[in-house]
Write an enzyme that holds these catalytic residues in place. Structure first.
Site, PDB file in Angstrom:
ATOM      1  N   ASP A 127       0.845  -1.189   0.000  1.00 21.23           N
ATOM      2  CA  ASP A 127       0.000   0.000   0.000  1.00 21.23           C
ATOM      3  C   ASP A 127       0.883   1.243   0.000  1.00 21.23           C
ATOM      4  OD1 ASP A 127      -2.551   1.126  -0.070  1.00 21.23           O
ATOM      5  OD2 ASP A 127      -2.545   1.519   2.075  1.00 21.23           O
ATOM      6  N   HIS A 134      -4.499  13.926   1.215  1.00 22.27           N
ATOM      7  CA  HIS A 134      -4.733  13.091   2.399  1.00 22.27           C
ATOM      8  C   HIS A 134      -3.537  13.170   3.344  1.00 22.27           C
ATOM      9  CE1 HIS A 134      -5.988   9.641   4.826  1.00 22.27           C
ATOM     10  NE2 HIS A 134      -4.798   9.097   4.615  1.00 22.27           N
ATOM     11  N   LYS A 253      -4.156  -2.003  10.249  1.00 23.91           N
ATOM     12  CA  LYS A 253      -4.419  -2.063   8.815  1.00 23.91           C
ATOM     13  C   LYS A 253      -4.638  -3.470   8.278  1.00 23.91           C
ATOM     14  CE  LYS A 253      -3.580   2.297   7.411  1.00 23.91           C
ATOM     15  NZ  LYS A 253      -4.433   3.080   6.506  1.00 23.91           N
TER      16      LYS A 253
END
Length: 438
Positions: A127, A134, A253
């Protein structure tokens, strides 16, 4: 470097699959995304079949005698030229007036009658953090004086995720537990997360890989991407804030990430390419991350949407509510740069690997790709039209992602839906805050 326009992109093309000609379909003949499916009556048994979405139907490629395998990884690993030839073959066969209609119609199944899975077996998952808006918004919450760390504009930041907890669209998952450090406590506690969030991302599915020790040059990097999906990288913000230093996210996560079922190919996205530019004054990337073709068309105009469906909405028969809308063109790093950087140290990408874009927020306050942005860290709850409010997600909440590409002179295409829901723990265990198996 990028796929060029050809006859498959002609906006006037019509298909003998009637639903593919409807103006609002995500899957006209100009799209032709790949995925995997099973007949619904198989109830999870039997091999996955390789299909292409066309209107509200799925074309079974093996049943249509287009390919002779159910192994989608072998399809992903084929050279880009073979992939484009397959796209042209399928496009020609699905066109109105095609001589293949009689045979291929027998290989069609309604999407409503199949189960869609992950688009392929994901081998590895990385990722990235390409959404600069962001990154700045999150940084302001924790480092108001330095929201963007110095390395962000030089190196594509990423971490290795957990492929085993990737979920197909439509699957539920349990609220994760982990160590949380309350502000008024001296020691952490084990607790279910109270700050469960979504992250609006794109997923890039790797096609042909590279050998260990052989970096991919940026000029050839896009050839290694087979297609794009929608990706929701669910995040437990309170667990994350305690664990992420010094090595980055871990249990916050890796409990669940949801992937949409269809891989929209780079060929289908060719009409929607945009020049890639950096803001004036930003440093130029190092040479291995820079090439003329990436400047000319390294970005893609993909409109991204995040919707919420609460349990109250479902019970009342209300449709989901739009939370935010952004665009993939806001990414600070391109697909080619991600592949070139990932392999620069000799790392070998493999067919079926997944690269996440990171949260793709826009510059405006209502374009956040996560609740932590939209609610300013939970300080400003979102008011929903049915009177509910949210700072972070509750059990029973479902998040839906959608994506659309449209421009004058091109046929509108979409990505389908990426949907995931926070399931309910048994009440006694949820109240006690303990993990539960069974």
């Amino acid at each position: 470097m990028t796929a060029s326009l050809d006859s498959t992109h002609d906006p006037a093309l019509q298909s003998w699959v009637e639903s593919a000609n409807e103006a609002t379909t995500d899957f006209p003949i100009q799209n032709l995304p790949f995925g995997r499916f099973r007949q619904r009556e198989q109830r999870g048994a039997g091999p996955w079949r390789i299909g292409i979405a066309i209107g509200d139907q799925v074309l079974d490629l093996r049943a249509a005698r287009i390919i002779d395998t159910d192994d989608i990884v072998s399809l992903l690993a084929a050279p880009a030229a073979e992939r484009r030839a397959l796209r042209r073959l399928v496009s020609e066969g699905l066109r109105l007036g095609s001589g293949r209609e009689t045979v291929w119609r027998q290989a069609l199944t309604a999407v409503a009658d199949v189960v869609l899975g992950l688009p392929c077996d994901i081998r590895n998952y990385t990722d990235f953090y390409t959404g600069i808006h962001h990154a700045r918004a999150i940084g302001r919450l924790f480092r108001p004086d330095q929201p963007l760390l110095p390395n962000y504009q030089w190196v594509p930041i990423g971490y290795h995720g957990r492929a085993s907890s990737l979920l197909a669209s439509g699957a539920n998952f349990r609220r994760p537990h982990g160590q949380i450090k309350p502000a008024d406590c001296d020691a952490p506690v084990l607790s279910p997360t109270a700050r469960l969030d979504f992250e609006l991302e794109l997923g890039f599915i790797v096609g042909q890989g590279n050998e260990l020790g052989h970096p991919v040059n940026i000029e050839a990097a896009e050839e290694r991407i087979f297609g794009l999906t929608l990706l929701n990288d669910w995040s437990a913000r309170d667990i994350q804030s305690w664990e992420y230093q010094p090595l980055g996210p871990f249990l916050s996560k890796n409990f669940a990430s949801t992937l949409s079922p269809w891989m929209v190919t780079l060929e289908a996205l060719a009409p929607f390419r945009l020049p890639f530019t950096r803001p004036a004054g930003d440093p130029a990337p190092l040479s291995y991350l820079d090439c003329a073709a990436d400047h000319e068309a390294g970005s893609i105009d993909i409109r991204l949407q995040a919707w919420i469906e609460t349990e109250t909405m479902r019970r009342a028969g209300m449709p989901p509510e739009l939370l935010s809308e952004s665009n993939a063109c806001h990414a600070y790093w391109t697909m080619a740069q991600l592949v070139a950087h990932h392999t620069m140290n000799g790392c070998n990408l493999q067919a079926g690997d997944l690269l996440g874009s990171g949260t793709l927020s826009g510059p405006a306050s209502d374009e956040g790709g996560s609740l932590i942005e939209l609610t300013a860290g939970g300080r400003n709850p979102i008011r929903l039209r049915d009177g509910e409010s949210r700072t972070f997600l509750l059990d029973g909440d479902a998040i839906l992602f959608k994506a659309i590409c449209e421009k004058p002179g091109a046929r509108r295409i979409g990505f389908g839906e990426c949907r995931g829901m926070v399931g309910h723990l048994p009440q006694a265990f949820a109240a006690a805050g303990y993990p539960h198996d069974g």
